[in-house]
Enzyme design. Structure first.
Site, PDB file in Angstrom:
ATOM      1  N   GLU A  44       0.833  -1.191   0.000  1.00 13.26           N
ATOM      2  CA  GLU A  44       0.000   0.000   0.000  1.00 13.26           C
ATOM      3  C   GLU A  44       0.875   1.251   0.000  1.00 13.26           C
ATOM      4  O   GLU A  44       1.932   1.293   0.633  1.00 13.26           O
ATOM      5  CB  GLU A  44      -0.880  -0.010   1.248  1.00 13.26           C
ATOM      6  CG  GLU A  44      -1.783   1.207   1.392  1.00 13.26           C
ATOM      7  CD  GLU A  44      -2.525   1.242   2.716  1.00 13.26           C
ATOM      8  OE1 GLU A  44      -3.599   1.848   2.755  1.00 13.26           O
ATOM      9  OE2 GLU A  44      -2.016   0.667   3.708  1.00 13.26           O
ATOM     10  N   LYS A 119      -9.830   0.960  -1.516  1.00 12.94           N
ATOM     11  CA  LYS A 119      -9.834   0.629  -0.093  1.00 12.94           C
ATOM     12  C   LYS A 119     -11.195   1.008   0.487  1.00 12.94           C
ATOM     13  O   LYS A 119     -11.710   2.098   0.248  1.00 12.94           O
ATOM     14  CB  LYS A 119      -8.710   1.395   0.615  1.00 12.94           C
ATOM     15  CG  LYS A 119      -8.491   0.999   2.063  1.00 12.94           C
ATOM     16  CD  LYS A 119      -7.270   1.717   2.624  1.00 12.94           C
ATOM     17  CE  LYS A 119      -6.968   1.303   4.052  1.00 12.94           C
ATOM     18  NZ  LYS A 119      -5.743   1.971   4.574  1.00 12.94           N
ATOM     19  N   CYS A 153      -4.813  -3.301   3.848  1.00 11.02           N
ATOM     20  CA  CYS A 153      -4.406  -2.894   5.197  1.00 11.02           C
ATOM     21  C   CYS A 153      -5.580  -2.900   6.189  1.00 11.02           C
ATOM     22  O   CYS A 153      -5.992  -3.968   6.646  1.00 11.02           O
ATOM     23  CB  CYS A 153      -3.722  -1.534   5.117  1.00 11.02           C
ATOM     24  SG  CYS A 153      -2.620  -1.163   6.520  1.00 11.02           S
TER      25      CYS A 153
END
Length: 292
Positions: A44, A119, A153
């Site tokens: 990321e 995300k 993440c």
């Protein structure tokens, strides 16, 4: 069905040009190619390294300038995928849509296609400091080696979204991450282990290492790549096929055997996916999620 995956512990440091960035990425790509990998995962926010180039006037670049590199980034990684025949999860890159910033994972196919997964869960820092907007759709991606999902993440810390990905048929979750200290790193690492056990899937995880002294909120990085399995007899006792050396510039590689997943789902020591109490809580399975 087996697939070989590599995960890059990408070293962030100040560079002078996009060509510097391209050469560093090519080094990792060529290394994975030499290992015979079929999938390569970058972390990321690794493209924030481009901000360290600075402006023509010698001033620091901010996150708002990062979308200006999007076409160069997409062309570079698409060319890598087509030249090598590998599937490349090009970490995440910040793009702009409708005057909003999104943190978007990119999957580069060997045939030139580019798929995206924004995300979905945004950390307080991303919201408060970078005004990042969340994505609104979970995608799964078909490849010639099976169906995968990409959850970035913070996303892996939410069990519901991984349940949904598994219900849609994903056997491998690729998780590009970027954490700046031990606390953040272990949140992502421990929840990745939990997700493999809950859903009987593989998680391929990696993060950034190094530092970008001129880029706000990228000055500290704490990262380690790992290929994580369910904890059952066909797999390593600690659920780790491989892990990198903490905070080192390196790449790790492992083979994923999808047949082992199918076996433990049917007759493992525990059968967590099959034994869900969907009479008590949400069943994410549906004809649509099964690809019908």
């Amino acid at each position: 069905m087996k697939l070989r995956v590599s995960a890059v512990q990408y070293h962030l440091h100040t560079i002078q040009s996009f060509d510097d960035f391209a050469k560093q990425c090519e080094h990792y790509i060529k290394t994975a190619e030499e290992y015979g990998s079929e999938f390569v995962l970058f972390p990321e926010f690794f493209t924030t390294q481009l901000l360290s180039i600075g402006s023509d006037q010698g001033t620091n670049l901010t996150i708002n300038e990062l979308p200006g590199f999007t076409e160069q980034y997409r062309q570079l990684f698409s060319s890598f995928a087509m030249k090598t025949g590998m599937h490349i999860i090009g970490g995440t890159h910040v793009i702009r849509k409708d005057d909003k910033l999104y943190n978007v994972a990119h999957l580069f196919y060997p045939d030139g296609r580019i798929a995206e997964q924004a995300k979905l869960h945004i950390t307080p820092t991303e919201v408060n400091e970078w005004k990042m907007a969340p994505g609104n759709e979970l995608n799964v991606f078909d490849t010639d080696k099976g169906r995968i999902a990409i959850l970035t993440c913070y996303d892996i810390e939410f069990p519901e979204i991984v349940r949904m990905a598994k219900a849609k048929g994903a056997d491998v979750i690729f998780c590009p991450s970027c954490t700046d200290d031990r606390h953040g790193f272990h949140r992502v690492r421990y929840t990745s282990h939990a997700r493999t056990i809950e859903n009987q899937v593989y998680v391929v995880l990696t993060g950034t290492v190094g530092a970008l002294p001129t880029v706000n909120f990228m000055r500290a990085n704490f990262g380690q790549a790992a290929v994580i399995t369910p904890n059952d007899i066909p797999f390593p006792p600690q659920g780790l096929l491989v892990e990198g050396e903490l905070n080192n510039d390196m790449i790790v590689t492992a083979d994923l055997d999808l047949n082992l997943l199918y076996e433990v789902r049917e007759k493992g020591s525990v059968t967590t996916w099959r034994d869900r109490r969907t009479d008590l809580y949400t069943d994410w399975n549906s004809p649509a999620s099964k690809g019908e």
